[in-house]
Write a protein that holds these residues in place. Sequence first.
Motif, PDB file in Angstrom:
ATOM      1  N   UNK A 217      41.520  66.388  43.995  1.00 38.10           N
ATOM      2  CA  UNK A 217      42.564  67.101  44.934  1.00 38.10           C
ATOM      3  C   UNK A 217      43.545  68.086  44.305  1.00 38.10           C
ATOM      4  N   UNK A 218      43.592  68.144  42.932  1.00 38.35           N
ATOM      5  CA  UNK A 218      44.330  69.240  42.560  1.00 38.35           C
ATOM      6  C   UNK A 218      43.838  70.556  42.303  1.00 38.35           C
ATOM      7  N   UNK A 219      42.193  70.469  42.173  1.00 40.15           N
ATOM      8  CA  UNK A 219      41.510  71.590  41.619  1.00 40.15           C
ATOM      9  C   UNK A 219      41.883  72.144  40.200  1.00 40.15           C
ATOM     10  N   UNK A 220      42.346  73.569  40.265  1.00 41.30           N
ATOM     11  CA  UNK A 220      42.752  74.093  39.297  1.00 41.30           C
ATOM     12  C   UNK A 220      43.992  74.554  39.298  1.00 41.30           C
ATOM     13  N   UNK A 221      44.795  73.997  40.481  1.00 40.22           N
ATOM     14  CA  UNK A 221      46.155  74.475  40.493  1.00 40.22           C
ATOM     15  C   UNK A 221      47.195  73.751  39.973  1.00 40.22           C
ATOM     16  N   UNK A 222      47.805  74.435  38.874  1.00 36.97           N
ATOM     17  CA  UNK A 222      49.170  73.787  37.998  1.00 36.97           C
ATOM     18  C   UNK A 222      50.276  73.744  38.962  1.00 36.97           C
ATOM     19  N   UNK A 223      50.434  74.488  39.940  1.00 37.84           N
ATOM     20  CA  UNK A 223      51.630  74.361  40.607  1.00 37.84           C
ATOM     21  C   UNK A 223      51.617  73.068  41.629  1.00 37.84           C
ATOM     22  N   UNK A 224      50.520  72.770  42.240  1.00 37.72           N
ATOM     23  CA  UNK A 224      50.180  71.502  42.822  1.00 37.72           C
ATOM     24  C   UNK A 224      50.475  70.227  42.140  1.00 37.72           C
TER      25      UNK A 224
ATOM     26  N   UNK B 224      46.246  70.116  32.624  1.00 36.76           N
ATOM     27  CA  UNK B 224      45.949  69.840  31.279  1.00 36.76           C
ATOM     28  C   UNK B 224      46.633  68.485  30.914  1.00 36.76           C
ATOM     29  N   UNK B 225      47.972  68.710  31.049  1.00 34.07           N
ATOM     30  CA  UNK B 225      48.814  67.319  30.826  1.00 34.07           C
ATOM     31  C   UNK B 225      48.581  66.081  31.467  1.00 34.07           C
ATOM     32  N   UNK B 226      48.136  66.434  33.019  1.00 30.86           N
ATOM     33  CA  UNK B 226      47.889  65.214  33.857  1.00 30.86           C
ATOM     34  C   UNK B 226      46.535  64.864  33.596  1.00 30.86           C
ATOM     35  N   UNK B 227      45.527  65.460  32.967  1.00 30.42           N
ATOM     36  CA  UNK B 227      44.334  65.025  32.677  1.00 30.42           C
ATOM     37  C   UNK B 227      44.035  64.300  31.539  1.00 30.42           C
ATOM     38  N   UNK B 228      45.107  64.634  30.555  1.00 30.00           N
ATOM     39  CA  UNK B 228      45.076  64.020  29.215  1.00 30.00           C
ATOM     40  C   UNK B 228      45.715  62.656  29.428  1.00 30.00           C
ATOM     41  N   UNK B 229      46.800  62.571  30.280  1.00 28.48           N
ATOM     42  CA  UNK B 229      47.621  61.343  30.578  1.00 28.48           C
ATOM     43  C   UNK B 229      46.521  60.369  31.267  1.00 28.48           C
ATOM     44  N   UNK B 230      45.624  61.109  32.314  1.00 32.38           N
ATOM     45  CA  UNK B 230      44.648  59.981  33.050  1.00 32.38           C
ATOM     46  C   UNK B 230      43.550  59.660  32.233  1.00 32.38           C
ATOM     47  N   UNK B 231      42.946  60.468  31.462  1.00 30.22           N
ATOM     48  CA  UNK B 231      41.982  59.852  30.535  1.00 30.22           C
ATOM     49  C   UNK B 231      42.612  59.052  29.547  1.00 30.22           C
ATOM     50  N   UNK B 232      43.823  58.998  29.313  1.00 26.80           N
ATOM     51  CA  UNK B 232      44.352  57.856  28.220  1.00 26.80           C
ATOM     52  C   UNK B 232      44.589  56.683  29.178  1.00 26.80           C
ATOM     53  N   UNK B 233      44.885  56.714  30.164  1.00 28.63           N
ATOM     54  CA  UNK B 233      45.137  55.446  31.028  1.00 28.63           C
ATOM     55  C   UNK B 233      44.035  54.846  31.724  1.00 28.63           C
ATOM     56  N   UNK B 234      43.160  55.638  32.232  1.00 30.89           N
ATOM     57  CA  UNK B 234      41.941  54.876  32.897  1.00 30.89           C
ATOM     58  C   UNK B 234      41.222  54.042  32.175  1.00 30.89           C
ATOM     59  N   UNK B 235      40.898  54.261  30.952  1.00 37.18           N
ATOM     60  CA  UNK B 235      40.225  53.141  30.297  1.00 37.18           C
ATOM     61  C   UNK B 235      40.736  51.931  29.916  1.00 37.18           C
ATOM     62  N   UNK B 236      42.251  51.953  30.150  1.00 39.52           N
ATOM     63  CA  UNK B 236      42.979  50.625  30.094  1.00 39.52           C
ATOM     64  C   UNK B 236      43.201  49.774  31.376  1.00 39.52           C
ATOM     65  N   UNK B 237      42.795  50.591  32.235  1.00 42.62           N
ATOM     66  CA  UNK B 237      42.864  49.790  33.628  1.00 42.62           C
ATOM     67  C   UNK B 237      42.006  48.742  33.727  1.00 42.62           C
ATOM     68  N   UNK B 238      42.060  47.726  34.640  1.00 35.10           N
ATOM     69  CA  UNK B 238      41.307  46.630  34.784  1.00 35.10           C
ATOM     70  C   UNK B 238      40.144  46.895  35.508  1.00 35.10           C
ATOM     71  N   UNK B 239      38.841  46.521  35.393  1.00 38.33           N
ATOM     72  CA  UNK B 239      37.538  46.968  36.207  1.00 38.33           C
ATOM     73  C   UNK B 239      37.584  46.365  37.373  1.00 38.33           C
ATOM     74  N   UNK B 240      38.661  45.517  37.862  1.00 31.90           N
ATOM     75  CA  UNK B 240      38.536  44.948  39.149  1.00 31.90           C
ATOM     76  C   UNK B 240      38.250  46.138  40.494  1.00 31.90           C
ATOM     77  N   UNK B 241      37.636  45.686  41.461  1.00 30.98           N
ATOM     78  CA  UNK B 241      37.140  46.664  42.513  1.00 30.98           C
ATOM     79  C   UNK B 241      38.522  46.805  43.315  1.00 30.98           C
ATOM     80  N   UNK B 242      38.925  47.946  43.570  1.00 29.69           N
ATOM     81  CA  UNK B 242      40.290  48.265  44.279  1.00 29.69           C
ATOM     82  C   UNK B 242      39.806  49.049  45.754  1.00 29.69           C
ATOM     83  N   UNK B 243      40.715  48.958  46.556  1.00 27.63           N
ATOM     84  CA  UNK B 243      40.530  49.956  47.629  1.00 27.63           C
ATOM     85  C   UNK B 243      40.493  51.267  47.463  1.00 27.63           C
TER      86      UNK B 243
END
Length: 522
Positions: A230-237, A248-267
């Motif tokens: 959704x974001x592409x390479x648009x920092x303003x977005x 870069x800040x969002x992806x760093x935070x995202x990569x830190x949080x995703x492994x900690x999420x439960x593996x349950x199937x979500x919508x």
Amino acid sequence: MGHSCCVNGCHTKSHDRHGRKVDLNMRFFRFPTWKRGYGQQVEELTERRRVAWVAAVRRKDITFNTISPFMRVCSRHFHKGQPAYEMMETDPDWAPSLHLGHTYVAPTDTARAERRCRREQLRKEKLRAAEIKEEDVTPEPGEESSEQHTEEGTPGTEEVGQLHAKEWTHEAGGGSDELTTENKIQITSHTVTQTECDLCVLRRAEINRLLEENRALRLELHECRISDGFFGDNDEKVKYYTGLPNLGTFMTLFNFLVPLMHGQRKILTPFQMLLLTFMRLRLDLPPQHLAHLFRVSLKTVYRTFNETVSFLHANLKCSIVWPDRETLHKIMPHEFVEAFGHRVAVIIDCFEILTEKSSDLKVRAQMFSSYKHHHTMKYLIGITPRGTICFLSKGWGGGTSDKHITLNSGFLDNLLPGDIVLADRGFDVKDRVGMLCAEVKPPAITKGCCQLAARGVEETREIAHLRVHVERVIRNVCKKYKILSGTIPVTMILPCEGEDVTMLDKVVTVCSALTNQCPVIV
């Protein structure tokens, strides 16, 4: 687990009573599902097939809408031992038809299906041969001269054929009628084949047009859909929807949080869950609008937001940490050093968030703020001289004094002897600090808090000039995450189940932790 056939009079089972497999070649099949959301044609076809299976089995406890997932039909009721592909409606095994225990559904005729397949195959071969013949007949550039030569006088192939046909007819005598009939049949066949070829060309053109339109619509849908790209390479977005400074800040935070999420199937995907939560915090979008954007139900939006905020609170609250004295000395801005040396530890203030009016009169009295003239929740916030949030209390009713929150929020437990705290005049805790820290080193702590009651105009001016940074941080947090600027519903100020914090406490903590990921204001 063993299976048994649900057809009346069929006693086929996969296992005997001892758990041993009875017949290795016997298979059991579920009732076909009614597929919706795949287009009108697929929906109608799968609906007809499910109806056909229910009619074939013919049991009172099996209807179109009530079919147990344990109901099976064995391979004994199909000609080829298994159901046909759902799109082959003319196949004899599209629905069970053998040994059904009743005569309401006649067994399908496999010979008829074979004849239909042969006719279809012959028709395709004729069309293919006609296309090849049409390509062979098309004249090449070098053949134009021969056609011109034929027109000038030399008999062409067609004229030669007509001459030979006339001679053969003259010699045959009485066989002229048969030849004429045969020629008519050939001409009629050629006309039909030519018409079918023209239809094939039109159909292929229409299919290609539809495929191109389908690709364009899929591309447009992908661009409109809030997916992982959704974001592409648009920092303003990124900054607009999340409040974070760049991708870069969002992806760093995202990569830190995703492994900690439960593996349950979500919508929703993990990216969509985080983005939905950020958009709710950052833009204060109504849940109904988020449900429309992400194409989910309103209940899913509420559940996703609450679960993701709790997840972020558990993993990001550690970023609001009180720094040690050595770190404070290294990052101390020069204006603080000039005014107070290296002794300033924290700048504190309280901010209030508007809430709805509670139905409980006692709670309503505790939450009414005489300063805001509204029902609020009050939080004590502390920042380092560098502008990073290092302390955040739980929520208190708007009627609670700043002094009471400071003494009972655990803030004083972080202070060391000699620390200076910059605060407003309302934080009059000089006497209590001396009492609480008497065993440690009361003179230093008393000195640190003596600034709360200004001794002179110059000192008051310096304190006010430096203390304004905490107000800038508070405005930054509330301006960046607009959910804190609106009116919070009563449901968010109730304690979470099994916890001693409210959902609003979690929201404020998450917003403060995310603000710490942004550049400091000092």
